[in-house]
Write a protein that holds these residues in place. Structure first.
Motif, PDB file in Angstrom:
ATOM      1  N   HIS A  66     -27.502 113.016 114.248  1.00 50.72           N
ATOM      2  CA  HIS A  66     -28.845 112.676 114.735  1.00 50.72           C
ATOM      3  C   HIS A  66     -29.504 113.904 115.375  1.00 50.72           C
ATOM      4  CE1 HIS A  66     -31.551 109.691 117.177  1.00 50.72           C
ATOM      5  NE2 HIS A  66     -32.197 110.312 116.213  1.00 50.72           N
ATOM      6  N   TYR A  67     -28.711 114.656 116.118  1.00 45.85           N
ATOM      7  CA  TYR A  67     -29.212 115.886 116.766  1.00 45.85           C
ATOM      8  C   TYR A  67     -29.757 116.841 115.694  1.00 45.85           C
ATOM      9  CZ  TYR A  67     -28.541 120.398 119.268  1.00 45.85           C
ATOM     10  OH  TYR A  67     -28.683 121.650 119.825  1.00 45.85           O
ATOM     11  N   ALA A  68     -28.995 117.002 114.607  1.00 49.18           N
ATOM     12  CA  ALA A  68     -29.445 117.886 113.519  1.00 49.18           C
ATOM     13  C   ALA A  68     -30.747 117.359 112.920  1.00 49.18           C
ATOM     14  CB  ALA A  68     -28.355 117.977 112.450  1.00 49.18           C
ATOM     15  N   ALA A  69     -30.828 116.035 112.759  1.00 48.41           N
ATOM     16  CA  ALA A  69     -32.050 115.439 112.203  1.00 48.41           C
ATOM     17  C   ALA A  69     -33.245 115.732 113.118  1.00 48.41           C
ATOM     18  CB  ALA A  69     -31.863 113.924 112.054  1.00 48.41           C
ATOM     19  N   LEU A  70     -33.026 115.560 114.423  1.00 47.86           N
ATOM     20  CA  LEU A  70     -34.123 115.794 115.379  1.00 47.86           C
ATOM     21  C   LEU A  70     -34.548 117.264 115.378  1.00 47.86           C
ATOM     22  CD1 LEU A  70     -32.769 113.594 118.331  1.00 47.86           C
ATOM     23  CD2 LEU A  70     -34.875 113.169 117.053  1.00 47.86           C
ATOM     24  N   ALA A  76     -32.894 114.330 108.226  1.00 51.82           N
ATOM     25  CA  ALA A  76     -33.921 113.560 108.952  1.00 51.82           C
ATOM     26  C   ALA A  76     -34.560 112.503 108.056  1.00 51.82           C
ATOM     27  CB  ALA A  76     -34.988 114.517 109.486  1.00 51.82           C
ATOM     28  N   ALA A  77     -34.517 112.708 106.741  1.00 53.20           N
ATOM     29  CA  ALA A  77     -35.143 111.758 105.816  1.00 53.20           C
ATOM     30  C   ALA A  77     -34.577 110.336 105.984  1.00 53.20           C
ATOM     31  CB  ALA A  77     -34.922 112.227 104.385  1.00 53.20           C
ATOM     32  N   PHE A  78     -33.364 110.225 106.577  1.00 49.93           N
ATOM     33  CA  PHE A  78     -32.743 108.899 106.743  1.00 49.93           C
ATOM     34  C   PHE A  78     -32.973 108.318 108.139  1.00 49.93           C
ATOM     35  CE2 PHE A  78     -30.130 111.270 103.650  1.00 49.93           C
ATOM     36  CZ  PHE A  78     -30.313 110.443 102.546  1.00 49.93           C
ATOM     37  N   TYR A  79     -33.606 109.094 109.008  1.00 45.99           N
ATOM     38  CA  TYR A  79     -33.719 108.682 110.420  1.00 45.99           C
ATOM     39  C   TYR A  79     -35.129 108.210 110.757  1.00 45.99           C
ATOM     40  CZ  TYR A  79     -29.045 110.340 111.446  1.00 45.99           C
ATOM     41  OH  TYR A  79     -27.687 110.487 111.466  1.00 45.99           O
ATOM     42  N   GLU A  80     -35.216 106.956 111.154  1.00 48.68           N
ATOM     43  CA  GLU A  80     -36.506 106.389 111.562  1.00 48.68           C
ATOM     44  C   GLU A  80     -37.087 107.183 112.739  1.00 48.68           C
ATOM     45  OE1 GLU A  80     -36.028 102.157 111.945  1.00 48.68           O
ATOM     46  OE2 GLU A  80     -38.020 101.933 112.833  1.00 48.68           O
ATOM     47  N   SER A  81     -36.194 107.666 113.616  1.00 44.84           N
ATOM     48  CA  SER A  81     -36.630 108.436 114.789  1.00 44.84           C
ATOM     49  C   SER A  81     -37.351 109.723 114.383  1.00 44.84           C
ATOM     50  CB  SER A  81     -35.411 108.803 115.642  1.00 44.84           C
ATOM     51  OG  SER A  81     -34.438 109.437 114.819  1.00 44.84           O
ATOM     52  N   CYS A  82     -37.157 110.146 113.122  1.00 43.03           N
ATOM     53  CA  CYS A  82     -37.776 111.395 112.646  1.00 43.03           C
ATOM     54  C   CYS A  82     -38.802 111.083 111.561  1.00 43.03           C
ATOM     55  CB  CYS A  82     -36.702 112.319 112.080  1.00 43.03           C
ATOM     56  SG  CYS A  82     -35.346 112.654 113.192  1.00 43.03           S
ATOM     57  N   GLY A  83     -39.209 109.836 111.468  1.00 44.26           N
ATOM     58  CA  GLY A  83     -40.195 109.462 110.449  1.00 44.26           C
ATOM     59  C   GLY A  83     -39.560 109.115 109.115  1.00 44.26           C
ATOM     60  N   LEU A 222     -30.075 114.378 124.642  1.00 39.27           N
ATOM     61  CA  LEU A 222     -30.234 113.056 125.270  1.00 39.27           C
ATOM     62  C   LEU A 222     -30.822 112.063 124.257  1.00 39.27           C
ATOM     63  CD1 LEU A 222     -30.065 111.502 128.025  1.00 39.27           C
ATOM     64  CD2 LEU A 222     -32.440 112.143 128.398  1.00 39.27           C
ATOM     65  N   GLN A 223     -31.783 112.536 123.481  1.00 41.25           N
ATOM     66  CA  GLN A 223     -32.402 111.667 122.462  1.00 41.25           C
ATOM     67  C   GLN A 223     -31.418 111.349 121.330  1.00 41.25           C
ATOM     68  OE1 GLN A 223     -36.317 113.103 121.152  1.00 41.25           O
ATOM     69  NE2 GLN A 223     -36.394 114.257 123.054  1.00 41.25           N
ATOM     70  N   SER A 224     -30.536 112.316 121.052  1.00 40.65           N
ATOM     71  CA  SER A 224     -29.647 112.133 119.902  1.00 40.65           C
ATOM     72  C   SER A 224     -28.641 110.992 120.120  1.00 40.65           C
ATOM     73  CB  SER A 224     -28.906 113.429 119.573  1.00 40.65           C
ATOM     74  OG  SER A 224     -27.932 113.704 120.552  1.00 40.65           O
ATOM     75  N   TRP A 225     -28.381 110.655 121.397  1.00 45.86           N
ATOM     76  CA  TRP A 225     -27.410 109.579 121.666  1.00 45.86           C
ATOM     77  C   TRP A 225     -28.022 108.193 121.487  1.00 45.86           C
ATOM     78  CZ3 TRP A 225     -23.088 111.696 121.063  1.00 45.86           C
ATOM     79  CH2 TRP A 225     -22.779 112.930 121.616  1.00 45.86           C
ATOM     80  N   VAL A 226     -29.345 108.154 121.383  1.00 46.74           N
ATOM     81  CA  VAL A 226     -29.992 106.855 121.095  1.00 46.74           C
ATOM     82  C   VAL A 226     -30.042 106.729 119.574  1.00 46.74           C
ATOM     83  CG1 VAL A 226     -32.127 105.530 121.286  1.00 46.74           C
ATOM     84  CG2 VAL A 226     -31.341 106.919 123.213  1.00 46.74           C
ATOM     85  N   TRP A 227     -29.416 105.721 119.030  1.00 48.81           N
ATOM     86  CA  TRP A 227     -29.255 105.622 117.579  1.00 48.81           C
ATOM     87  C   TRP A 227     -30.587 105.698 116.849  1.00 48.81           C
ATOM     88  CZ3 TRP A 227     -25.134 101.165 118.072  1.00 48.81           C
ATOM     89  CH2 TRP A 227     -23.975 101.727 118.627  1.00 48.81           C
ATOM     90  N   GLY A 228     -30.546 106.422 115.708  1.00 53.75           N
ATOM     91  CA  GLY A 228     -31.771 106.792 115.006  1.00 53.75           C
ATOM     92  C   GLY A 228     -32.556 105.654 114.390  1.00 53.75           C
ATOM     93  N   ASP A 229     -31.966 104.449 114.355  1.00 50.98           N
ATOM     94  CA  ASP A 229     -32.721 103.307 113.824  1.00 50.98           C
ATOM     95  C   ASP A 229     -32.950 102.261 114.917  1.00 50.98           C
ATOM     96  OD1 ASP A 229     -30.067 102.654 113.989  1.00 50.98           O
ATOM     97  OD2 ASP A 229     -29.892 101.748 112.006  1.00 50.98           O
ATOM     98  N   MET A 230     -33.075 102.731 116.149  1.00 52.34           N
ATOM     99  CA  MET A 230     -33.377 101.827 117.270  1.00 52.34           C
ATOM    100  C   MET A 230     -34.675 102.289 117.928  1.00 52.34           C
ATOM    101  SD  MET A 230     -29.816 100.647 118.899  1.00 52.34           S
ATOM    102  CE  MET A 230     -29.218  99.167 118.096  1.00 52.34           C
ATOM    103  N   PRO A 231     -35.816 101.981 117.269  1.00 49.64           N
ATOM    104  CA  PRO A 231     -37.092 102.527 117.739  1.00 49.64           C
ATOM    105  C   PRO A 231     -37.481 102.081 119.150  1.00 49.64           C
ATOM    106  CG  PRO A 231     -37.419 100.940 115.951  1.00 49.64           C
ATOM    107  CD  PRO A 231     -35.959 101.165 116.048  1.00 49.64           C
TER     108      PRO A 231
END
Ligand code: SAM
Length: 359
Positions: A66-70, A76-83, A222-231
């Motif tokens: 998730h950190y790498a995605a952010l 990031a293409a799979f992470y809602e947190s990154c659009g 800190l953001q990376s520990w919040v799961w990427g599909d929990m908006p």
């Protein structure tokens, strides 16, 4: 050891499924498959020094992805947190992207894996609020907030959040209506009226691993520990950061065992010192707990009514057990034992509370 790691992966995969994060469930599952096939994940975690379950090894791996995605990696293409977006049909593509990421970034991943997951759950403020309100009403003084195990210190700003509380007496609203952060929680039972306003004299915290929100990398972790599909959780975190950014909290890098004594012994007059914590007690060993209890016993010997002392807890004895909201108050008139008030059991993330205190 391999067996322990495999067990940790499976336990985490099931937990993610139960907690509603298909993305993290599959990231953990693909890491497990790669580990079993002796791939790059095995290179990274084989021979882990410690207990892979207690150390949350699977979550550290998922945190890195998730950190790498952010940070803008293609995953990031799979992470809602990154659009991005993730659905069942993407499973093979996600598995491939993960292997590719960990292979390309093996060194960075190895460094990242050294840090334990570190969250700061603002939802807990929706439980602590009842304690702060009762303390403010009883003492009528500005609160000198001191939080041990504060992480990034976001809950030190509880008075600047907005709350929508569903109670047996109907819905209650509290706080700044224009706050960027609005928390929703359920308070079962019959709560008292809340203090109209809670004045804060000062805010300060400590943590063994404080998160400095002014540091871009720590903020991203800190953001990376919040799961990427929990908006919703992510939105809460970002809103709390926006509030804390205005005057970032001072969080000392310190073991609570010594820090608490320094904060509660000398107390300014005209303020109520409130030492509080949420989901920290289970992380302390017996001697740390004893040091904190002894500091309170000593401070309680001399409490004047112009400098009262309160110990507010939203905590349990062990991890995973139900938390309890309670406080012990020394007013200067109630002796060294003070008075303990148990407000009630509550969900460890602050979703709901059963108010058992008679109001
Ligand atoms: C589950 S987190 C809770 C963080 C925050 N209280 C919250 O509710 O979001 C536990 C925190 O306690 C901190 N911690 C653990 N042992 C500690 C100690 N001995 N002294 C200070 N902080 C400690 C950890 O670093 C972590 O930030």
């Amino acid at each position: 050891m391999n067996k322990k790691i495999t067990t940790a992966f499976e336990a985490q995969r099931q937990a993610c499924e139960m907690l509603g994060s298909p993305l993290t469930r599959d990231v953990v599952g693909f890491c497990a498959d790669n580990f079993a096939a002796n791939g790059v994940i095995a290179e990274l975690v084989r021979g882990w020094q410690g207990d892979p379950l207690n150390d949350n090894v699977p979550l550290r791996l998922a945190g890195f992805a998730h950190y790498a995605a952010l940070r803008g990696d293609g995953i990031a293409a799979f992470y809602e947190s990154c659009g991005g977006r993730y659905q069942d049909t993407d499973r093979a593509a996600l598995a491939g992207a993960l292997v590719d990421l960990f292979t390309r970034e093996e060194k960075t991943a190895r460094r990242f894996l050294r840090s334990a997951p570190q969250t700061n759950e603002t939802g807990r403020a929706a439980m602590l609020l009842l304690g702060f309100s009762e303390i403010a009403k009883r003492l009528g003084l500005p609160l000198r907030l001191r939080e041990m195990g504060a992480s990034a210190g976001l809950n030190l700003f509880f008075d600047q959040f907005h709350y929508r509380l569903a109670t047996d007496r109907g819905d209650m609203d509290w706080g700044r209506a224009d706050s960027p952060l609005s928390l929703v929680a359920q308070w079962r039972g019959t709560p008292p009226a809340l203090a109209d306003e809670i004045e804060i004299a000062s805010r300060r915290g400590c943590d063994l691993f404080p998160v400095n929100i002014a540091d871009a990398d720590q903020r991203m972790k800190l953001q990376s520990w919040v799961w990427g599909d929990m908006p919703d959780r992510r939105a809460r975190l970002l809103a709390a950061l926006e509030i804390a950014d205005i005057a970032p909290p001072e969080i000392d890098r310190a073991d609570a065992a010594g820090w608490v004594a320094a904060q509660i012994m000398a107390r300014p007059s005209g303020q109520a010192t409130v030492l509080y914590h949420s989901i920290v007690w289970p992380y302390l060993n017996v001697s740390q707990r004893f040091a904190i209890e002894s500091a309170f016993a000593q401070a309680a010997e001399e409490v004047r009514s112009d400098a009262p002392l309160v110990w507010l807890k939203m905590d349990g004895r062990e991890l995973g057990t139900i938390a309890q909201l309670s406080y012990r108050i020394w007013t200067g008139a109630n002796g060294p034992e003070g008075e303990e008030v148990i407000l009630g059991p509550c969900h460890p993330h602050g979703r709901d509370m059963e108010i058992t205190a008679p109001f």
